[in-house]
Design an enzyme around this catalytic site. Sequence first.
Site, mmCIF file in Angstrom:
data_model
loop_
_atom_site.group_PDB
_atom_site.id
_atom_site.type_symbol
_atom_site.label_atom_id
_atom_site.label_comp_id
_atom_site.label_asym_id
_atom_site.label_seq_id
_atom_site.Cartn_x
_atom_site.Cartn_y
_atom_site.Cartn_z
ATOM 1 C CG ASP A 50 -1.827 1.186 1.290
ATOM 2 O OD1 ASP A 50 -2.925 1.058 0.708
ATOM 3 O OD2 ASP A 50 -1.473 2.242 1.864
ATOM 4 C CE1 TYR A 55 0.252 7.726 2.736
ATOM 5 C CE2 TYR A 55 0.793 5.489 2.084
ATOM 6 C CZ TYR A 55 -0.082 6.390 2.660
ATOM 7 O OH TYR A 55 -1.273 5.948 3.180
ATOM 8 C CE LYS A 80 -3.931 4.551 0.463
ATOM 9 N NZ LYS A 80 -2.539 4.450 0.864
ATOM 10 C CG HIS A 111 -4.980 9.541 0.397
ATOM 11 N ND1 HIS A 111 -3.635 9.529 0.157
ATOM 12 C CD2 HIS A 111 -5.109 9.114 1.683
ATOM 13 C CE1 HIS A 111 -2.987 9.106 1.231
ATOM 14 N NE2 HIS A 111 -3.864 8.861 2.171
HETATM 15 N N1 NAP Z 1 -5.704 6.038 3.778
HETATM 16 C C1 NAP Z 1 -5.134 6.793 4.698
HETATM 17 O O1 NAP Z 1 -5.505 7.960 4.929
HETATM 18 C C2 NAP Z 1 -4.007 6.237 5.485
HETATM 19 C C3 NAP Z 1 -3.548 6.915 6.634
HETATM 20 C C4 NAP Z 1 -2.478 6.361 7.340
HETATM 21 C C5 NAP Z 1 -1.931 5.155 6.921
HETATM 22 N N2 NAP Z 1 -2.380 4.518 5.786
HETATM 23 C C6 NAP Z 1 -1.789 3.233 5.327
HETATM 24 O O2 NAP Z 1 -1.922 2.273 6.392
HETATM 25 C C7 NAP Z 1 -0.625 1.773 6.741
HETATM 26 C C8 NAP Z 1 -0.562 1.407 8.215
HETATM 27 O O3 NAP Z 1 -0.864 2.522 9.029
HETATM 28 P P1 NAP Z 1 0.264 3.341 9.830
HETATM 29 O O4 NAP Z 1 1.563 3.155 9.163
HETATM 30 O O5 NAP Z 1 -0.223 4.730 9.985
HETATM 31 O O6 NAP Z 1 0.262 2.699 11.272
HETATM 32 P P2 NAP Z 1 0.383 1.205 11.908
HETATM 33 O O7 NAP Z 1 0.697 0.211 10.874
HETATM 34 O O8 NAP Z 1 -0.819 1.047 12.767
HETATM 35 O O9 NAP Z 1 1.607 1.393 12.900
HETATM 36 C C9 NAP Z 1 2.910 1.627 12.464
HETATM 37 C C10 NAP Z 1 3.736 1.913 13.707
HETATM 38 O O10 NAP Z 1 3.802 0.754 14.545
HETATM 39 C C11 NAP Z 1 5.165 0.350 14.707
HETATM 40 N N3 NAP Z 1 5.171 -1.118 14.616
HETATM 41 C C12 NAP Z 1 4.991 -1.887 13.513
HETATM 42 N N4 NAP Z 1 5.005 -3.195 13.815
HETATM 43 C C13 NAP Z 1 5.227 -3.279 15.142
HETATM 44 C C14 NAP Z 1 5.350 -4.367 16.037
HETATM 45 N N5 NAP Z 1 5.252 -5.628 15.614
HETATM 46 N N6 NAP Z 1 5.590 -4.089 17.342
HETATM 47 C C15 NAP Z 1 5.690 -2.819 17.786
HETATM 48 N N7 NAP Z 1 5.565 -1.734 16.981
HETATM 49 C C16 NAP Z 1 5.334 -1.966 15.659
HETATM 50 C C17 NAP Z 1 5.931 1.011 13.582
HETATM 51 O O11 NAP Z 1 7.243 1.315 13.980
HETATM 52 P P3 NAP Z 1 8.557 0.855 13.127
HETATM 53 O O12 NAP Z 1 8.344 1.243 11.687
HETATM 54 O O13 NAP Z 1 9.636 1.635 13.799
HETATM 55 O O14 NAP Z 1 8.683 -0.628 13.336
HETATM 56 C C18 NAP Z 1 5.140 2.308 13.376
HETATM 57 O O15 NAP Z 1 5.553 3.281 14.323
HETATM 58 C C19 NAP Z 1 0.301 2.931 6.332
HETATM 59 O O16 NAP Z 1 1.651 2.563 6.313
HETATM 60 C C20 NAP Z 1 -0.290 3.326 5.012
HETATM 61 O O17 NAP Z 1 0.092 2.430 3.991
HETATM 62 C C21 NAP Z 1 -3.416 5.043 5.080
#
Ligand code: NAP
Length: 265
Positions: A50, A55, A80, A111
């Site tokens: 994704d 990004y 997106k 998005h």
């Molecule tokens: N459509 C939208 O508006 C929107 C908004 C936000 C995100 N997204 C998409 O959704 C994806 C996921 O959301 P997100 O990146 O915001 O947050 P997330 O996946 O909920 O959390 C990522 C965070 O958790 C940490 N983490 C990952 N695996 C872990 C584990 N096993 N143990 C402990 N900590 C862990 C990561 O740190 P490290 O990297 O340091 O490991 C990072 O700080 C994004 O990457 C993006 O592709 C979409």
Amino acid sequence: MSKLNIESKVKLNNGTQMPLLGFGTYQIPDGEITYNSVLYALKIGYRHIDTAKFYGNEISVGGAIRDSGIPRKDIFVTTKLWPNDALNAEKALETSLKKLDIGYIDLYLIHWPLPGLVKKTWKRLEKIYKNSDTIKAIGVSNHNVNQIKSILSIATVKPVVNQVKCSPYNFDPKMYEFCQKNDIVMEAWGPLTQGKKLSDENLTTIAEKYDKSPAQILLRWCIQKGIVTIPKSTHEKRVAENADIFDFQISESDIRKLDNFSKKA
Ligand SMILES: NC(=O)c1ccc[n+]([C@@H]2O[C@H](COP(=O)([O-])OP(=O)(O)OC[C@H]3O[C@@H](n4cnc5c(N)ncnc54)[C@H](OP(=O)(O)O)[C@@H]3O)[C@@H](O)[C@H]2O)c1
């Protein structure tokens, strides 16, 4: 429930298939870090990536996909459309395709909704989808029920997905039911609460019971509910941990407990 594995897919309402587990790339800087993270995720079995124009890392995402040695058809890629580009979607798509350089995009999402332009943006995307073979499916992100209803009132192509902020800590059952009823797949961004709730005692208690990490419980909760989930990490150990969720099953009563976490938060 049939046994899930890393390649388990959900069928989208246009007939295409999307892996339940994907790899998120928000806040991973373009260049070596994105390239290596995506390459590693693909190496250990993720088949869904994704990204988004916003990004700023589509070039490195595409590079890793091309260099992975995995046939393009076996990888599901989402990018997106940023709201500012809503009325210039053809150009925005062309730029994303050029940056990714992987031939086509499996899923192109709006998005964020642009208030007042929700229907118009959808109509524009629908037209592009119908006239081009460079996007295989279209959907939305961060749209509420009313915004999707307004799209459905004029759509000749239904959104296949709504990607929303979702974890047990901000679960919206009304959105979940609405999506199920309308054959729209719900997809969770921030499935790990962006790291914020991983030490919460309600969660760690359940994790200990299954001998799994809090992150694994949150991700397993998604896939057992048929919610596509796209955790992000730049650490190999965590990227692997987040994919190691297919050797256990959360009981129905614990799923219900997790469903209600948002009421406690
Ligand atoms: N459509 C939208 O508006 C929107 C908004 C936000 C995100 N997204 C998409 O959704 C994806 C996921 O959301 P997100 O990146 O915001 O947050 P997330 O996946 O909920 O959390 C990522 C965070 O958790 C940490 N983490 C990952 N695996 C872990 C584990 N096993 N143990 C402990 N900590 C862990 C990561 O740190 P490290 O990297 O340091 O490991 C990072 O700080 C994004 O990457 C993006 O592709 C979409």
